[in-house]
Design a protein around this motif. Structure first.
Motif, PDB file in Angstrom:
ATOM      1  N   SER A 296      20.162  13.983  48.579  1.00  0.00           N
ATOM      2  CA  SER A 296      21.057  14.157  49.735  1.00  0.00           C
ATOM      3  C   SER A 296      20.428  15.062  50.788  1.00  0.00           C
ATOM      4  CB  SER A 296      22.398  14.723  49.283  1.00  0.00           C
ATOM      5  OG  SER A 296      23.075  13.805  48.462  1.00  0.00           O
ATOM      6  N   PHE A 297      19.774  16.143  50.352  1.00  0.00           N
ATOM      7  CA  PHE A 297      19.090  17.028  51.299  1.00  0.00           C
ATOM      8  C   PHE A 297      18.052  16.247  52.091  1.00  0.00           C
ATOM      9  CE2 PHE A 297      19.586  21.146  48.571  1.00  0.00           C
ATOM     10  CZ  PHE A 297      20.885  21.289  49.013  1.00  0.00           C
ATOM     11  N   ARG A 298      17.288  15.439  51.387  1.00  0.00           N
ATOM     12  CA  ARG A 298      16.198  14.698  52.026  1.00  0.00           C
ATOM     13  C   ARG A 298      16.712  13.644  53.005  1.00  0.00           C
ATOM     14  NH1 ARG A 298      11.534  16.341  49.749  1.00  0.00           N
ATOM     15  NH2 ARG A 298      11.599  17.154  47.639  1.00  0.00           N
ATOM     16  N   LEU A 299      17.934  13.189  52.801  1.00  0.00           N
ATOM     17  CA  LEU A 299      18.501  12.162  53.677  1.00  0.00           C
ATOM     18  C   LEU A 299      19.199  12.740  54.908  1.00  0.00           C
ATOM     19  CD1 LEU A 299      19.951   9.722  50.997  1.00  0.00           C
ATOM     20  CD2 LEU A 299      17.883   9.429  52.380  1.00  0.00           C
ATOM     21  N   LEU A 300      19.403  14.048  54.928  1.00  0.00           N
ATOM     22  CA  LEU A 300      20.056  14.663  56.086  1.00  0.00           C
ATOM     23  C   LEU A 300      19.154  14.615  57.314  1.00  0.00           C
ATOM     24  CD1 LEU A 300      21.701  17.896  54.638  1.00  0.00           C
ATOM     25  CD2 LEU A 300      22.846  15.801  55.359  1.00  0.00           C
ATOM     26  N   PRO A 301      19.739  14.397  58.476  1.00  0.00           N
ATOM     27  CA  PRO A 301      18.919  14.381  59.691  1.00  0.00           C
ATOM     28  C   PRO A 301      18.365  15.764  60.036  1.00  0.00           C
ATOM     29  CG  PRO A 301      21.235  14.064  60.233  1.00  0.00           C
ATOM     30  CD  PRO A 301      21.135  14.066  58.735  1.00  0.00           C
ATOM     31  N   ASN A 302      19.131  16.817  59.721  1.00  0.00           N
ATOM     32  CA  ASN A 302      18.667  18.183  59.966  1.00  0.00           C
ATOM     33  C   ASN A 302      19.581  19.168  59.234  1.00  0.00           C
ATOM     34  OD1 ASN A 302      20.948  18.822  61.729  1.00  0.00           O
ATOM     35  ND2 ASN A 302      19.901  17.521  63.245  1.00  0.00           N
ATOM     36  N   ALA A 303      19.194  20.443  59.272  1.00  0.00           N
ATOM     37  CA  ALA A 303      19.918  21.483  58.538  1.00  0.00           C
ATOM     38  C   ALA A 303      21.341  21.693  59.040  1.00  0.00           C
ATOM     39  CB  ALA A 303      19.145  22.795  58.605  1.00  0.00           C
ATOM     40  N   ASP A 304      21.628  21.274  60.263  1.00  0.00           N
ATOM     41  CA  ASP A 304      22.980  21.441  60.804  1.00  0.00           C
ATOM     42  C   ASP A 304      24.028  20.679  59.996  1.00  0.00           C
ATOM     43  OD1 ASP A 304      21.973  23.039  62.806  1.00  0.00           O
ATOM     44  OD2 ASP A 304      21.857  21.406  64.267  1.00  0.00           O
ATOM     45  N   HIS A 305      23.589  19.763  59.159  1.00  0.00           N
ATOM     46  CA  HIS A 305      24.502  18.945  58.369  1.00  0.00           C
ATOM     47  C   HIS A 305      24.620  19.410  56.913  1.00  0.00           C
ATOM     48  CE1 HIS A 305      25.050  15.858  61.482  1.00  0.00           C
ATOM     49  NE2 HIS A 305      23.821  16.196  61.834  1.00  0.00           N
ATOM     50  N   LEU A 306      23.976  20.521  56.576  1.00  0.00           N
ATOM     51  CA  LEU A 306      23.999  20.995  55.187  1.00  0.00           C
ATOM     52  C   LEU A 306      25.409  21.231  54.662  1.00  0.00           C
ATOM     53  CD1 LEU A 306      20.984  23.441  54.829  1.00  0.00           C
ATOM     54  CD2 LEU A 306      21.433  21.405  53.470  1.00  0.00           C
ATOM     55  N   ASN A 307      26.277  21.749  55.509  1.00  0.00           N
ATOM     56  CA  ASN A 307      27.636  22.057  55.041  1.00  0.00           C
ATOM     57  C   ASN A 307      28.381  20.815  54.564  1.00  0.00           C
ATOM     58  OD1 ASN A 307      27.955  20.978  57.570  1.00  0.00           O
ATOM     59  ND2 ASN A 307      29.207  22.645  58.362  1.00  0.00           N
ATOM     60  N   GLU A 308      27.937  19.641  54.949  1.00  0.00           N
ATOM     61  CA  GLU A 308      28.560  18.396  54.502  1.00  0.00           C
ATOM     62  C   GLU A 308      28.331  18.146  53.009  1.00  0.00           C
ATOM     63  OE1 GLU A 308      26.973  15.296  56.985  1.00  0.00           O
ATOM     64  OE2 GLU A 308      27.520  16.360  58.822  1.00  0.00           O
ATOM     65  N   LEU A 309      27.364  18.845  52.424  1.00  0.00           N
ATOM     66  CA  LEU A 309      27.034  18.636  51.020  1.00  0.00           C
ATOM     67  C   LEU A 309      27.730  19.622  50.094  1.00  0.00           C
ATOM     68  CD1 LEU A 309      23.243  17.811  51.409  1.00  0.00           C
ATOM     69  CD2 LEU A 309      25.210  16.262  51.406  1.00  0.00           C
ATOM     70  N   GLY A 310      28.622  20.413  50.651  1.00  0.00           N
ATOM     71  CA  GLY A 310      29.388  21.365  49.848  1.00  0.00           C
ATOM     72  C   GLY A 310      30.069  20.744  48.635  1.00  0.00           C
ATOM     73  N   PRO A 311      30.699  19.574  48.778  1.00  0.00           N
ATOM     74  CA  PRO A 311      31.351  18.964  47.609  1.00  0.00           C
ATOM     75  C   PRO A 311      30.390  18.692  46.446  1.00  0.00           C
ATOM     76  CG  PRO A 311      32.184  17.972  49.617  1.00  0.00           C
ATOM     77  CD  PRO A 311      31.025  18.854  50.015  1.00  0.00           C
ATOM     78  N   GLN A 312      29.132  18.382  46.742  1.00  0.00           N
ATOM     79  CA  GLN A 312      28.172  18.164  45.660  1.00  0.00           C
ATOM     80  C   GLN A 312      27.876  19.463  44.922  1.00  0.00           C
ATOM     81  OE1 GLN A 312      25.393  15.398  48.110  1.00  0.00           O
ATOM     82  NE2 GLN A 312      24.855  15.090  45.970  1.00  0.00           N
ATOM     83  N   VAL A 313      27.811  20.565  45.645  1.00  0.00           N
ATOM     84  CA  VAL A 313      27.579  21.853  44.995  1.00  0.00           C
ATOM     85  C   VAL A 313      28.805  22.247  44.176  1.00  0.00           C
ATOM     86  CG1 VAL A 313      27.014  24.294  45.339  1.00  0.00           C
ATOM     87  CG2 VAL A 313      25.935  22.552  46.772  1.00  0.00           C
ATOM     88  N   VAL A 314      29.992  21.946  44.681  1.00  0.00           N
ATOM     89  CA  VAL A 314      31.223  22.215  43.923  1.00  0.00           C
ATOM     90  C   VAL A 314      31.209  21.401  42.629  1.00  0.00           C
ATOM     91  CG1 VAL A 314      33.736  21.939  43.929  1.00  0.00           C
ATOM     92  CG2 VAL A 314      32.578  22.916  45.919  1.00  0.00           C
TER      93      VAL A 314
END
Length: 126
Positions: A90-108
């Motif tokens: 998922s990190f590798r598929l993000l366009p940039n770091a500004d979208h990291l917060n969208e992956l919060g559910p995976q960390v949960v």
């Protein structure tokens, strides 16, 4: 069931530790110390992922997920390894770091398996 299926059965593949112990000449003390270190660091590794996402820090997020993935693989924590692998993708598929917060559910989701993984690793083999 492969290690990439849902985390519904055993969270830990104990054969990984058995094989590692055999490779190390049968020294149980080394394996025990390795497991203790993994268990002690697991909550910290997950909280580090949360911080990296909150700070939109892609470099730290990638470092944290790779640390979690690698250490989980080495100790046989198959569910943690699978979830960390998915998060890395998922990190590798993000366009940039500004979208990291969208992956919060995976960390949960990862966080939900911390206690069970620790419990399985700390339960002696009978």
């Amino acid at each position: 069931m492969s290690e990439y299926d849902e985390c519904t059965d055993s969270l830990v593949d104990r054969t990984v530790l058995t094989e590692l112990q055999a490779e190390l000449g049968g020294d149980h003390a080394i394996i025990s110390a390795f497991v203790r270190n993994y268990v002690a660091l697991l909550p910290w590794r997950v909280s580090r992922l949360h911080r990296a996402l909150e700070n939109l820090d892609m470099e730290d997020a990638m470092d944290a997920v790779l640390s979690l993935k690698t250490s989980s693989h080495m100790v046989g924590a198959i569910c943690m390894n699978r979830l960390a692998t998915e998060l890395e993708i998922s990190f590798r598929l993000l366009p940039n770091a500004d979208h990291l917060n969208e992956l919060g559910p995976q960390v949960v989701e990862i966080e939900q398996f911390v206690f069970g993984t620790i419990t399985e690793l700390e339960t002696p083999i009978l």
